[in-house]
Write a protein that holds these residues in place. Structure first.
Motif, mmCIF file in Angstrom:
data_model
loop_
_atom_site.group_PDB
_atom_site.id
_atom_site.type_symbol
_atom_site.label_atom_id
_atom_site.label_comp_id
_atom_site.label_asym_id
_atom_site.label_seq_id
_atom_site.Cartn_x
_atom_site.Cartn_y
_atom_site.Cartn_z
ATOM 1 N N ASP A 33 -19.712 10.853 -54.669
ATOM 2 C CA ASP A 33 -19.472 12.433 -54.967
ATOM 3 C C ASP A 33 -18.074 12.976 -54.652
ATOM 4 O O ASP A 33 -17.857 14.200 -54.796
ATOM 5 C CB ASP A 33 -20.450 13.162 -53.581
ATOM 6 N N LEU A 34 -17.272 11.960 -54.866
ATOM 7 C CA LEU A 34 -15.857 12.404 -54.891
ATOM 8 C C LEU A 34 -15.311 12.594 -56.339
ATOM 9 O O LEU A 34 -15.381 11.626 -57.068
ATOM 10 C CB LEU A 34 -15.036 11.506 -54.199
ATOM 11 N N ALA A 35 -14.411 13.666 -56.523
ATOM 12 C CA ALA A 35 -13.880 13.801 -57.808
ATOM 13 C C ALA A 35 -12.475 13.968 -57.532
ATOM 14 O O ALA A 35 -12.264 15.133 -57.109
ATOM 15 C CB ALA A 35 -14.538 14.726 -58.528
ATOM 16 N N LEU A 36 -11.523 13.398 -58.302
ATOM 17 C CA LEU A 36 -9.956 13.885 -57.971
ATOM 18 C C LEU A 36 -9.342 14.098 -59.509
ATOM 19 O O LEU A 36 -9.810 13.321 -60.342
ATOM 20 C CB LEU A 36 -9.463 12.814 -57.437
ATOM 21 N N ILE A 56 -4.690 11.234 -57.270
ATOM 22 C CA ILE A 56 -5.498 9.989 -57.545
ATOM 23 C C ILE A 56 -4.842 8.703 -57.148
ATOM 24 O O ILE A 56 -5.315 7.859 -56.550
ATOM 25 C CB ILE A 56 -5.782 9.973 -59.207
ATOM 26 N N ILE A 57 -3.579 8.429 -57.374
ATOM 27 C CA ILE A 57 -3.065 7.403 -57.014
ATOM 28 C C ILE A 57 -2.638 7.293 -55.470
ATOM 29 O O ILE A 57 -3.030 5.840 -55.192
ATOM 30 C CB ILE A 57 -1.585 7.356 -57.577
ATOM 31 N N GLU A 58 -2.399 8.292 -54.619
ATOM 32 C CA GLU A 58 -2.427 8.176 -53.218
ATOM 33 C C GLU A 58 -3.736 7.613 -52.817
ATOM 34 O O GLU A 58 -3.787 6.874 -51.548
ATOM 35 C CB GLU A 58 -1.656 9.233 -52.597
ATOM 36 N N TYR A 59 -4.759 8.398 -53.263
ATOM 37 C CA TYR A 59 -5.947 7.633 -52.686
ATOM 38 C C TYR A 59 -6.344 6.462 -53.008
ATOM 39 O O TYR A 59 -6.818 5.609 -52.064
ATOM 40 C CB TYR A 59 -7.144 8.802 -53.548
ATOM 41 N N LEU A 60 -5.982 6.059 -54.071
ATOM 42 C CA LEU A 60 -6.305 4.313 -54.891
ATOM 43 C C LEU A 60 -5.307 3.479 -53.743
ATOM 44 O O LEU A 60 -6.019 2.326 -53.347
ATOM 45 C CB LEU A 60 -6.154 4.338 -56.057
ATOM 46 N N GLU A 61 -4.326 3.878 -53.375
ATOM 47 C CA GLU A 61 -3.176 3.284 -52.507
ATOM 48 C C GLU A 61 -4.251 3.210 -50.926
ATOM 49 O O GLU A 61 -4.029 2.074 -50.363
ATOM 50 C CB GLU A 61 -1.844 3.998 -52.364
#
Length: 205
Positions: A62-65, A71-76
């Protein structure tokens, strides 16, 4: 329609901001379904999850960035291994600042060159400025295998996609930029970097 629980990345196959996200995903070995989005051709699902219909957009459950830095900080944080940010707060802050400088000093020039609304004079000025700026900082690339670091970081993930595009931007670096050219050759050969390339990007060199 996205498969349940599958990571989905809406990406422009020619855009360096989309490329940096794909590169981070590749460096981390994250399984992802990449959906190519051409300018002006927006899949209904993208419009549904992103009010701006911009790329890159990352969807997970349910998350959309839909902002590259977010996005990159979330992936990290979501996929911490291998790390692309330092452990300690001061070092992390300095890394973020260097990313900001790459964005402000170089990415902004790349965007000017690629802006179809810009005059040829404006584009030529941006090409000259970018070429001279990259050549000027080239010596620092002789000191470490990555950008001011012994380990690859988010900075490299932002920088390498724009360096890959130099031929299509009409920029040829001089011999004086040899340390930078060596850095490019070394890192363009990385398995993850090669895996991050779209078909369009492969045709850029």
């Amino acid at each position: 329609m996205a498969v349940a629980n599958r990571l989905l990345c809406y990406s422009d196959p020619a855009d360096h901001y989309s490329h940096r996200v794909r590169y981070v995903l590749a460096e981390k070995g994250v399984g992802v379904e990449v959906v190519d989005v051409m300018p002006g051709q927006y899949p209904p699902r993208l419009v549904e999850v992103n009010p701006y219909a911009t790329v890159p957009t990352l969807v997970e459950r349910d998350l959309a960035l839909y902002e590259p830095g977010v996005i990159i900080e979330y992936l990290e944080e979501r996929y911490p291994h291998p790390p692309l940010m330092p452990v300690y707060p001061v070092a992390r802050a300095n890394t973020r600042l260097l990313v900001h400088r790459v964005q402000r000093d170089w990415c902004a020039l790349v965007d000017r060159i690629g802006d179809h609304r810009a005059t040829e004079e404006n584009k030529a000025s941006a090409r000259k400025e970018l070429r001279e700026s990259l050549t000027g900082v080239s010596p620092i690339f002789a000191e470490k295998p990555y950008f001011m670091s012994d380990e690859i970081s988010i900075i490299d993930c932002c920088l390498l996609p724009i360096l890959w595009r130099l031929p299509t931007l009409g920029i040829e670096l001089p011999r004086a930029a040899k340390p930078l050219l060596d850095y490019m050759e070394l890192n363009f050969a990385r398995e993850a970097f090669q895996a991050s390339l779209s078909a369009v990007e492969r045709g850029m060199r």
